[in-house]
Scaffold this motif. Sequence first.
Motif, PDB file in Angstrom:
ATOM      1  N   GLY A  68       0.820  -1.200   0.000  1.00 37.10           N
ATOM      2  CA  GLY A  68       0.000   0.000   0.000  1.00 37.10           C
ATOM      3  C   GLY A  68       0.853   1.249   0.000  1.00 37.10           C
TER       4      GLY A  68
ATOM      5  N   ASP B 277      -1.119   3.296   4.299  1.00 39.05           N
ATOM      6  CA  ASP B 277      -1.992   2.428   5.103  1.00 39.05           C
ATOM      7  C   ASP B 277      -2.233   3.081   6.454  1.00 39.05           C
TER       8      ASP B 277
ATOM      9  N   ARG C  64      -4.235   2.384   9.735  1.00 36.39           N
ATOM     10  CA  ARG C  64      -4.805   1.141  10.231  1.00 36.39           C
ATOM     11  C   ARG C  64      -5.136   1.196  11.726  1.00 36.39           C
TER      12      ARG C  64
ATOM     13  N   LYS D 175      -2.411  -0.483  -5.116  1.00 36.58           N
ATOM     14  CA  LYS D 175      -3.163  -0.070  -3.930  1.00 36.58           C
ATOM     15  C   LYS D 175      -2.685   1.298  -3.460  1.00 36.58           C
TER      16      LYS D 175
ATOM     17  N   GLY E 203      -5.407   2.815   1.920  1.00 36.82           N
ATOM     18  CA  GLY E 203      -6.294   1.943   2.682  1.00 36.82           C
ATOM     19  C   GLY E 203      -6.484   2.439   4.092  1.00 36.82           C
TER      20      GLY E 203
ATOM     21  N   ARG F 133      -8.297   1.166  -3.813  1.00 40.70           N
ATOM     22  CA  ARG F 133      -8.044   1.917  -2.579  1.00 40.70           C
ATOM     23  C   ARG F 133      -7.771   3.397  -2.856  1.00 40.70           C
TER      24      ARG F 133
ATOM     25  N   SER G 101     -10.001   3.001   0.043  1.00 38.17           N
ATOM     26  CA  SER G 101     -10.888   2.013   0.656  1.00 38.17           C
ATOM     27  C   SER G 101     -10.950   2.351   2.135  1.00 38.17           C
TER      28      SER G 101
ATOM     29  N   ASP H 145     -12.599   1.352   5.688  1.00 40.10           N
ATOM     30  CA  ASP H 145     -13.278   0.262   6.401  1.00 40.10           C
ATOM     31  C   ASP H 145     -13.568   0.690   7.840  1.00 40.10           C
TER      32      ASP H 145
END
Length: 678
Positions: free
Chosen positions: A204, A207, A209, A227, A230, A254, A257, A259
């Motif tokens: 990625g 990222d 997270r 990607k 994310g 992404r 993306s 979540d």
Amino acid sequence: MTHLRSKRFPRRRPGRAVAAVTTLAAVVAVGPGATTPAAATPPAGTAPAVRSAEQPTAPADPRAAGRWTDRPHGFASLAGGTTGGRGGRVVTVRTHADLARYAAAAEPYIIRVAGAIDVAPFGASVDVASDKTIIGVGTTGEIVHGELNLKPGTRNVIIRNLTIRDSYVDGDWDGKTNDFDGIQMDSVSHVWIDHNRFSRLGDGMLDIRKDSQYVTVSYNRFEDHNKALGIGWTTNVTTQITIDHNWFRGTKQRNPSADNCAYAHLYNNYLSAQVKDGDPVWTYGNWARGRTRMVIENSYYRDVQHPHQADATAELVQRGSVLDGTTGRHDAWGTAFDPRDHYAYRLDPAAAVPALVTRFSGPQRTLGTDTVLDVPAAYPTVQAAVDAVPAGNDGTVTLRLAPGTYREKVRIPADKPRIALLGTGRDRADTVIAHDTPAEYGGSSGSATVLIAASDVSARNLTFVNDFDEAAVELKGEQALAMKTTGDRIVFENTAFKGNQDTLMTDSPKLDRVSRVYLRDSYLEGDVDFLYGRATTVVENSVIRALSRGSATNNGYITAASTWTGNPYGFLITRSRIVSDAPAGSFHLGRPWHPGGEPNAVGQVLIRDTELPAAVKASPWTDMGGFSWRDARFAEYRNYGPGAAVTPDRPQMSDADAAVHDVAHYLAGHDGWAPHRG
């Protein structure tokens, strides 16, 4: 300057052109802005346009207009905000080892990345601890073959203006073999990712997270990759993120993306040149996954498959975007949230986004070149901010001083060039640096409220004061400097210098070394030798106040030049006003200072195109320390006012000589320095 008076006098105490709507109130840290050119020289006998001593002054615009701010916006600005390394030292890094050392340090740092840093071994991580700003210098800062990693618990990090590239391993398009991200963060808070370029990375690009919070991602370029961005890797609905003015170009998925984001606000992003490999599902633009609440505003999608989609459990609101040649899913359901309940922002029109984002996203040549240190918000004193500047500094560091009086001595050493002192008040009188040490306690250097030994230093919209009360203390000498300079290429603009004897000393490191100082639109006051030294010094479009000491015959001397005999240019006072409350015929224009009896210090002073008050003596030049003023290089040219005259005791410069004794000739030196043109 140390000398004895033959008689003591009673003393007076010193008193895009793509849209009219901008994203935010936008300014960029690019250093001092342009100023109004000086007025043309008036004809003989007429007055130039010079600000009066009492007229309020407004600061020159200190920052150039741009499309972004130099402070975090969106979610990164909430809950105490994101300040990065504010309050810490400034360092410049050029190697992996130095970057790793400062990025992982416990204390705050502002880390300037100059040039490409090759991370080794290939794909390795550089850990970034809390309270850091990592910023590329112009377009040079790069992280190559590695990633930046923010571990759980990290907070308050700014990463700006970098290119992070080339950790991609051929054949690993899906990023399943090598977890080489560009930036990876887990369970962090208050992070601003701004104006970076991500290209050809191993997994990625960015990222975010595991319950990371208060994040803003703005003005970045994500390109040439699978990607891009994310967000998630958690079942908790926690993350708050703002994503604006980013360009996703040549990416597949992404974008982002998101979540299980509590709030995901996407606006004014540009998605173009999407990778097309026939994948019906995993080629997409924005995806609200899990229980994400997403708001998309005024973005632009060009030839994108599935430009915005949402899981059945998510909520997605889309308004104002341009869909140009898009296919597949265009989901929108639920109410999500209102970003304005959290922070203020301004939208650019969607139609303007392609031109705006392609121009202003990614690293900018104006970023990272000027580091801004706020006093006292981030540094408690002016000297603390100076101390944070690295020795051998190779980029401008602007010390922004909030209005108030800073009662301290400030020392800018010779190894800390390129410092700019900037008062942020509306008037130069709003921001004052003051102290009260006389020269008897440490000589001129020890006395000076501010001492500038470095070169390429500027001060704007400030007042410098030495308020030593010479009437209250009996000393052998009463010199008390507000400012002393020894560096070269020093600029004072819209500044005031207040004191009595020896207010402003412009000097050089040694007799035969030339330093240059330029004062414009400024104010200088004093009584005895209050502009003195051996530096080539230009005072232009300024007010000089000669203070009365209560004498009917001799109230003092404006200048005391000690110019090296090999330097044709000493002091130039031009297109200015000299004013005084002293009685008529009681003030000298100057006298020749020969420090320690040095015969090669032969003062040079020219006062031209300047208004002189009645206080100026009919014979305005006088001897000093056994040296005759007639052996010095004193002259006038086209002065006017009640104190102006042409007599045998007042040498007048010829027109031919005056043509090469102007501002440009005094300042040019060997390098063509021309601050008066800026």
